[in-house]
Write a protein that holds these residues in place. Structure first.
Motif, PDB file in Angstrom:
ATOM      1  N   UNK A  27       2.778   8.613  -7.181  1.00 48.39           N
ATOM      2  CA  UNK A  27       3.140  10.039  -7.182  1.00 48.39           C
ATOM      3  C   UNK A  27       4.521  10.268  -7.792  1.00 48.39           C
ATOM      4  N   UNK A  28       5.158   9.203  -8.272  1.00 49.34           N
ATOM      5  CA  UNK A  28       6.475   9.340  -8.894  1.00 49.34           C
ATOM      6  C   UNK A  28       7.607   9.465  -7.895  1.00 49.34           C
ATOM      7  N   UNK A  29       7.507   8.769  -6.776  1.00 46.59           N
ATOM      8  CA  UNK A  29       8.509   8.869  -5.717  1.00 46.59           C
ATOM      9  C   UNK A  29       9.856   8.295  -6.157  1.00 46.59           C
ATOM     10  N   UNK A  30      10.892   8.888  -5.624  1.00 42.82           N
ATOM     11  CA  UNK A  30      12.241   8.390  -5.857  1.00 42.82           C
ATOM     12  C   UNK A  30      12.561   7.305  -4.828  1.00 42.82           C
ATOM     13  N   UNK A  31      13.682   6.659  -5.021  1.00 40.73           N
ATOM     14  CA  UNK A  31      14.144   5.645  -4.073  1.00 40.73           C
ATOM     15  C   UNK A  31      14.396   6.289  -2.708  1.00 40.73           C
ATOM     16  N   UNK A  32      14.926   7.503  -2.718  1.00 44.42           N
ATOM     17  CA  UNK A  32      15.192   8.198  -1.463  1.00 44.42           C
ATOM     18  C   UNK A  32      13.903   8.481  -0.684  1.00 44.42           C
ATOM     19  N   UNK A  33      12.809   8.728  -1.397  1.00 45.07           N
ATOM     20  CA  UNK A  33      11.528   8.966  -0.723  1.00 45.07           C
ATOM     21  C   UNK A  33      11.058   7.698  -0.017  1.00 45.07           C
ATOM     22  N   UNK A  34      11.220   6.548  -0.660  1.00 45.21           N
ATOM     23  CA  UNK A  34      10.821   5.286  -0.034  1.00 45.21           C
ATOM     24  C   UNK A  34      11.681   4.992   1.188  1.00 45.21           C
ATOM     25  N   UNK A  35      12.978   5.259   1.080  1.00 46.22           N
ATOM     26  CA  UNK A  35      13.874   5.071   2.222  1.00 46.22           C
ATOM     27  C   UNK A  35      13.499   6.055   3.336  1.00 46.22           C
ATOM     28  N   UNK A  86       0.810  -1.222   0.000  1.00 47.97           N
ATOM     29  CA  UNK A  86       0.000   0.000   0.000  1.00 47.97           C
ATOM     30  C   UNK A  86       0.842   1.270   0.000  1.00 47.97           C
ATOM     31  N   UNK A  87       1.795   1.367   0.891  1.00 44.61           N
ATOM     32  CA  UNK A  87       2.633   2.564   0.952  1.00 44.61           C
ATOM     33  C   UNK A  87       3.471   2.740  -0.297  1.00 44.61           C
ATOM     34  N   UNK A  88       4.008   1.647  -0.787  1.00 43.37           N
ATOM     35  CA  UNK A  88       4.838   1.709  -1.994  1.00 43.37           C
ATOM     36  C   UNK A  88       3.998   2.125  -3.196  1.00 43.37           C
ATOM     37  N   UNK A  89       2.789   1.596  -3.308  1.00 50.44           N
ATOM     38  CA  UNK A  89       1.925   1.981  -4.428  1.00 50.44           C
ATOM     39  C   UNK A  89       1.566   3.456  -4.378  1.00 50.44           C
ATOM     40  N   UNK A  90       1.272   3.956  -3.183  1.00 50.72           N
ATOM     41  CA  UNK A  90       0.962   5.380  -3.049  1.00 50.72           C
ATOM     42  C   UNK A  90       2.143   6.241  -3.464  1.00 50.72           C
ATOM     43  N   UNK A 121       7.269  21.171  -4.319  1.00 52.43           N
ATOM     44  CA  UNK A 121       5.941  20.671  -4.696  1.00 52.43           C
ATOM     45  C   UNK A 121       5.919  19.165  -4.857  1.00 52.43           C
ATOM     46  N   UNK A 122       6.906  18.620  -5.538  1.00 53.48           N
ATOM     47  CA  UNK A 122       6.982  17.171  -5.737  1.00 53.48           C
ATOM     48  C   UNK A 122       7.196  16.460  -4.407  1.00 53.48           C
ATOM     49  N   UNK A 123       8.022  17.031  -3.532  1.00 57.16           N
ATOM     50  CA  UNK A 123       8.282  16.414  -2.236  1.00 57.16           C
ATOM     51  C   UNK A 123       6.999  16.330  -1.405  1.00 57.16           C
ATOM     52  N   UNK A 124       6.215  17.383  -1.422  1.00 54.20           N
ATOM     53  CA  UNK A 124       4.956  17.382  -0.672  1.00 54.20           C
ATOM     54  C   UNK A 124       3.980  16.370  -1.266  1.00 54.20           C
ATOM     55  N   UNK A 125       3.860  16.336  -2.603  1.00 55.79           N
ATOM     56  CA  UNK A 125       2.961  15.369  -3.258  1.00 55.79           C
ATOM     57  C   UNK A 125       3.353  13.934  -2.910  1.00 55.79           C
ATOM     58  N   UNK A 126       4.642  13.644  -2.981  1.00 60.53           N
ATOM     59  CA  UNK A 126       5.112  12.292  -2.676  1.00 60.53           C
ATOM     60  C   UNK A 126       4.865  11.956  -1.211  1.00 60.53           C
ATOM     61  N   UNK A 127       5.139  12.909  -0.318  1.00 56.28           N
ATOM     62  CA  UNK A 127       4.898  12.673   1.104  1.00 56.28           C
ATOM     63  C   UNK A 127       3.444  12.356   1.388  1.00 56.28           C
ATOM     64  N   UNK A 128       2.551  13.147   0.809  1.00 49.58           N
ATOM     65  CA  UNK A 128       1.113  12.927   1.031  1.00 49.58           C
ATOM     66  C   UNK A 128       0.654  11.616   0.398  1.00 49.58           C
ATOM     67  N   UNK A 129       1.109  11.328  -0.807  1.00 49.85           N
ATOM     68  CA  UNK A 129       0.716  10.083  -1.478  1.00 49.85           C
ATOM     69  C   UNK A 129       1.208   8.861  -0.703  1.00 49.85           C
ATOM     70  N   UNK A 130       2.426   8.942  -0.189  1.00 55.41           N
ATOM     71  CA  UNK A 130       2.964   7.840   0.611  1.00 55.41           C
ATOM     72  C   UNK A 130       2.139   7.669   1.873  1.00 55.41           C
TER      73      UNK A 130
END
Length: 160
Positions: A78-86, A70-74, A123-132
């Motif tokens: 949103x186009x998250x990078x590997x660093x965002x998942x870490x 679920x978290x990975x799909x979110x 903007x991308x960082x916030x979108x990825x954070x919220x989507x995650x």
């Protein structure tokens, strides 16, 4: 060991498992499953038989998979990078030490910080954070539903 103590241990495992759905330090649905299997064993699998235990086991596996997917799909959506998942993983671990609010919101912060470090775009960082975060919350909700289904199957098998 006394049956009453075993039933109390079974109930304690189930309750701890429900807490573990929110607290990442505890393996939530695995503890629920352990409590149910212990309860079935106490009764020599007479009332809670192989079909009920097998069904509950499948639901526990599904909940465990849901937790990771679920978290990975979110994040991926949103186009998250590997660093965002870490960052989300680190935020989840850090959140354990900050209480319920930390557990719920530190994955969002970790994913956003990781994404910002990777791309330097607010903007991308916030979108990825919220989507995650939304993915993790959806996964947590799904785990709660599956855990209560597991408990419901166990209780119905015990009563009928």
């Amino acid at each position: 060991m006394n049956d009453t103590l075993l039933w109390l241990l079974s109930a304690a495992l189930i309750v701890a498992g429900l807490a573990g759905i929110v607290l990442p330090a505890l393996p939530g649905t695995i503890l629920v499953l352990a409590g149910i299997v212990l309860g079935a064993w106490i009764d020599d699998f007479t009332r809670v038989g192989a079909f009920a235990v097998g069904t509950v086991t499948v639901l526990a596996i599904l909940a465990w998979l849901m937790d990771y997917v679920a978290g990975i799909l979110g994040a991926k959506r949103a186009g998250a990078s590997r660093q965002a998942l870490i960052g989300a993983a680190i935020g989840t671990v850090a959140g354990i030490f900050m209480g319920l609010v930390g557990v719920l919101f530190m994955p969002l912060v970790g994913a956003a910080v990781g994404e910002y470090m990777a791309r330097r775009e607010h903007g991308q960082a916030v979108r990825v954070g919220i989507a995650t975060w939304l993915g993790l919350m959806a996964g947590m909700l799904a785990k709660f539903v599956l855990a209560f289904m597991m408990i419901g199957i166990f209780v119905v098998a015990l009563i009928f």
